[in-house]
Design an enzyme around this catalytic site. Structure first.
Site, PDB file in Angstrom:
ATOM      1  CG  HIS A  19      33.605 -80.775 -61.317  1.00 47.51           C
ATOM      2  ND1 HIS A  19      34.532 -80.726 -62.336  1.00 47.51           N
ATOM      3  CD2 HIS A  19      34.247 -80.344 -60.202  1.00 47.51           C
ATOM      4  CE1 HIS A  19      35.687 -80.287 -61.864  1.00 47.51           C
ATOM      5  NE2 HIS A  19      35.545 -80.052 -60.579  1.00 47.51           N
ATOM      6  CG  ASP A  69      39.664 -79.482 -60.268  1.00 45.65           C
ATOM      7  OD1 ASP A  69      38.500 -79.849 -60.035  1.00 45.65           O
ATOM      8  OD2 ASP A  69      39.984 -78.304 -60.481  1.00 45.65           O
ATOM      9  CD  GLU A 107      33.390 -77.194 -60.537  1.00 42.46           C
ATOM     10  OE1 GLU A 107      33.586 -76.829 -59.366  1.00 42.46           O
ATOM     11  OE2 GLU A 107      34.304 -77.231 -61.395  1.00 42.46           O
ATOM     12  CD  GLU A 108      37.203 -76.813 -63.150  1.00 46.42           C
ATOM     13  OE1 GLU A 108      37.265 -75.647 -62.714  1.00 46.42           O
ATOM     14  OE2 GLU A 108      37.759 -77.763 -62.577  1.00 46.42           O
ATOM     15  CG  ASP A 129      35.476 -80.187 -56.910  1.00 47.04           C
ATOM     16  OD1 ASP A 129      36.428 -80.658 -57.543  1.00 47.04           O
ATOM     17  OD2 ASP A 129      34.935 -79.101 -57.174  1.00 47.04           O
ATOM     18  CG  HIS A 174      42.208 -74.953 -62.522  1.00 51.50           C
ATOM     19  ND1 HIS A 174      41.486 -73.792 -62.368  1.00 51.50           N
ATOM     20  CD2 HIS A 174      41.374 -75.955 -62.147  1.00 51.50           C
ATOM     21  CE1 HIS A 174      40.272 -74.080 -61.906  1.00 51.50           C
ATOM     22  NE2 HIS A 174      40.191 -75.398 -61.773  1.00 51.50           N
TER      23      HIS A 174
END
Length: 513
Positions: free
Chosen positions: A289, A301, A333-334, A362, A454
Site C-alpha cells: 500500500h 508504513d 489501505e489505511e 507492508d 501511525h
C-alpha cells in the site's frame, strides 16, 4: 497498516549467533547470491542495495513535507507519490494503469473531549488525532461530529463479563426499547460490528455513543476501530472496560462528549504495472500500500514496502519471466484495505482465476524489527508453499525468522477472501518485541517494533537499513522465483474461493467488534 492488535507465534528459527556477517545488508556482495553463475532469482536479490531503495523513500518524504506532512489517500501528497511510482514504472517499460475509485475519507479535525459532569467532575484523557498512544477514549473512524451533554444510559450490559466474549449489547434494535431519546448510549463491545451498535443507538435517538471494551483478558484497554463508512452523525468513541464500568454505575451519570470530524467521499487511485512478457494465464502478483495515515508521512508504513517493491520492479524489468508479473501499489489501505478490495472486486472472475498467488509487503523496515513471514497454513492452498519460499531465502542467509498470522490485516485480505494463495513479509508495527525476539534479532525487548507507527515521526529517520535491504532482497527472490516457475502455486476455482471466504477475518480498518 490499519490498527489492530495481534499475537505472533514463533516458527523454526536459526539462532542469531549462527548468522553469517550481513554483508547483504547493503548488497549481498561476497555471498553465493552474488556469484555470476547463480540462478536469476539469486542474482536479482543480490542487486538490492539500501541506498537505492532509500532514494525512493526520500522522494516519498519530500512529497509529504511539501503537502502538510502526509501522503494519505485523497491528499496531494498521495497524488505525488502515485505519479512518481507510475512514471518510474513506465520508464522501465511496464504496462501501467492507474485505477481510480471513490472512497470515504475521514479525519479528526481536532482532539476530542470527554468529561463526567456529575455526580462528580472527572476529565478523561483523549487520544489525539494520529497518536499511537491511546488515552482513556478514542474517536472511532467515521464517527459523527458534534457535542452531546446528557445522561449516560446503559444498554443491555453483561457485568461482570463472562469468561469468553458473549456481549450482544446494542446489536438489536430491541435493546433500545426503553432508551430515552437524547441520552448518551453506553454500549459494551462484542458480537456485532461497532457500526451496528452505533446505528441502532442513533436510530433510538442517542445524542452520542460510548462503546467500552468487553472485559475479558485482552479485551480491557481503550481501543480504536471503524464504523465502516460515513452515515453515523453523532459522536462515537471507544473506551476501556474500566471507564465503561465507571460510567455504568451509579445511575444518572451525566457526560459531555465532543468530537470534531470530517467524513466525505473523495477519489484516489491504485497503480498497477504488468510485465509485457510471460504467460497471461499464470499471473504472479505482488503489492504494497502506497498511502500513509493523515498524521504522518508513512515512511515505514508503508513507504518501506512501496519503495522495496518499486526497486524490485525496476531491477526486474529486463528479466524475461515465464509467467506474467503484476505489481500493485494500493490506495486507501489505511481506511480498510479499500484499494485492494476495489481491485479484486472489479476483476472479472476469469481474470481473478488467472492470479496464481499474491505477495504482500507492508512495513519491511521497522526500527526495532523482527523478520516475520506470514503463516501460510491459514491461507488458501498454495499459501504454505509461499511461506516456505521466503523461509528458504532467510535460511540460506542463516538469518532467524518467525511466523506472523495471515489474519487479513493488510492488502492480502481481499485476495485470500477470493481463494488466492498469499504470503509476504512484515517487520512489526505497534506490537511489543519479546525477549525471545530480542535474542534472535537484537533491538530492545519490551519496546514496540515501530514506536512511530501511525505517527508524525514515521519519517526517513524511522527506518532500519538492514531490515529494509534484507527484506527487499527477499521480495526480489520470491517474485523472481514464482515468475520463473513452470508451475507456481495457486489456480483458484470458484468452489475454493467460496470455501475460503468463510475463513477470513474481517479486516475493515482494524477492530470492528
Amino acid at each position: 497498516m490499519p490498527h489492530i492488535f495481534r499475537r505472533v507465534r514463533a516458527s523454526r528459527v536459526i539462532p542469531a549467533a549462527a548468522a553469517l556477517p550481513l554483508v547483504f545488508s547493503l548488497a549481498l556482495a561476497g555471498s553465493a547470491f552474488a556469484e555470476p553463475a547463480a540462478p536469476p532469482e539469486q542474482q536479482l536479490a543480490s542487486s538490492m542495495q539500501a541506498p537505492n531503495i532509500k532514494r525512493h523513500l526520500q522522494e516519498f518524504q519530500r512529497f509529504a513535507t511539501a503537502n502538510g506532512g502526509t501522503r494519505a489517500s485523497g491528499t496531494p501528497g498521495y497524488d505525488a507519490s502515485r505519479d512518481y511510482v507510475a512514471t518510474k514504472l513506465r520508464g522501465a517499460g511496464y504496462q501501467v494503469s492507474v485505477q481510480q475509485f471513490d472512497f470515504p475519507f475521514f479525519r479528526e479535525r481536532s482532539t476530542a473531549a470527554m468529561e463526567q459532569v456529575s455526580p462528580e467532575a472527572k476529565t478523561y484523557k483523549p487520544t489525539p488525532p494520529g497518536s499511537s498512544e491511546l488515552g482513556d477514549f478514542a474517536t472511532l473512524t467515521y464517527s459523527g461530529s458534534g457535542t452531546a451533554n446528557a445522561t449516560v444510559q446503559a444498554v443491555d450490559l453483561t457485568l461482570p463479563p463472562t469468561p469468553e466474549p458473549s456481549s450482544t449489547s446494542g446489536c438489536e434494535a430491541q435493546d433500545f426499547a426503553s432508551f430515552t431519546a437524547g441520552n448518551i448510549a453506553l454500549i459494551q463491545r462484542g458480537t456485532c460490528p461497532f457500526a451496528d451498535k452505533a446505528r441502532n443507538a442513533q436510530t433510538a435517538g442517542a445524542s452520542g455513543v460510548i462503546i467500552f471494551n468487553e472485559g475479558q483478558p485482552g479485551r480491557t484497554d481503550t481501543f480504536t476501530g471503524t464504523l465502516g463508512g460515513p452515515g453515523i452523525t453523532v459522536p462515537v468513541v471507544g473506551v476501556s472496560f474500566a471507564v465503561g464500568q465507571d460510567l455504568a454505575s451509579p445511575a444518572n451519570t451525566v457526560v459531555r462528549l465532543k468530537t470534531d470530524t470530517e467524513s466525505t467521499m473523495r477519489q484516489t487511485h491504485n497503480v498497477v504495472a504488468e510485465s509485457k512478457r510471460g504467460n497471461a494465464d499464470k499471473v504472479v502478483m505482488a503489492g504494497a500500500h502506497l498511502d500513509s495515515v493523515l498524521a504522518g508521512p508513512g515512511i515505514n508504513d508503508n513507504g518501506s514496502g512501496s519503495a522495496g517493491l518499486l526497486e524490485v520492479a525496476l531491477r526486474m524489468a529486463q528479466l524475461p519471466p515465464k509467467n506474467k508479473v503484476r505489481f500493485a501499489w494500493w490506495g486507501a489501505e489505511e481506511l480498510g484495505l479499500l484499494g485492494s478490495e476495489h481491485y479484486v472486486a472489479t476483476l472479472p472472475e476469469a481474470e481473478r482465476n488467472k492470479i496464481r498467488l499474491y505477495l504482500n509487503f507492508d512495513m519491511i523496515g521497522s526500527p526495532n524489527f523482527a523478520y516475520k513471514i506470514y503463516d501460510g497454513s491459514a491461507g488458501p492452498a498454495g499459501s504454505a508453499e509461499i511461506e516456505k519460499a521466503f523461509a528458504r531465502y532467510f535460511d540460506f542467509l542463516r538469518l532467524p525468522h518467525v511466523s506472523t498470522p495471515l489474519d487479513g490485516r493488510s492488502d492480502y485480505g481481499p485476495f485470500i477472501a477470493a481463494g488466492i494463495p498469499a504470503g509476504g513479509l512484515f517487520t512489526g508495527a505497534e506490537g511489543i518485541k519479546t525477549p525471545e525476539e530480542h535474542q534472535m534479532f537484537g533491538g530492545e525487548a519490551g519496546k514496540p517494533y515501530d514506536a512511530c507507527y501511525h505517527g508524525a515521526c514515521d519519517t526517513t529517520s524511522n527506518i532500519n537499513d538492514k531490515a529494509l535491504a534484507v527484506n527487499t532482497g527477499a521480495i526480489a527472490y520470491s517474485v523472481a522465483t514464482f515468475a520463473l516457475s513452470d508451475n507456481p502455486p495457486g489456480g483458484t476455482t470458484p468452489k475454493a474461493a467460496a470455501a475460503q471466504r468463510g475463513k477470513v477475518h474481517d479486516h475493515h480498518g482494524g477492530l470492528i467488534k
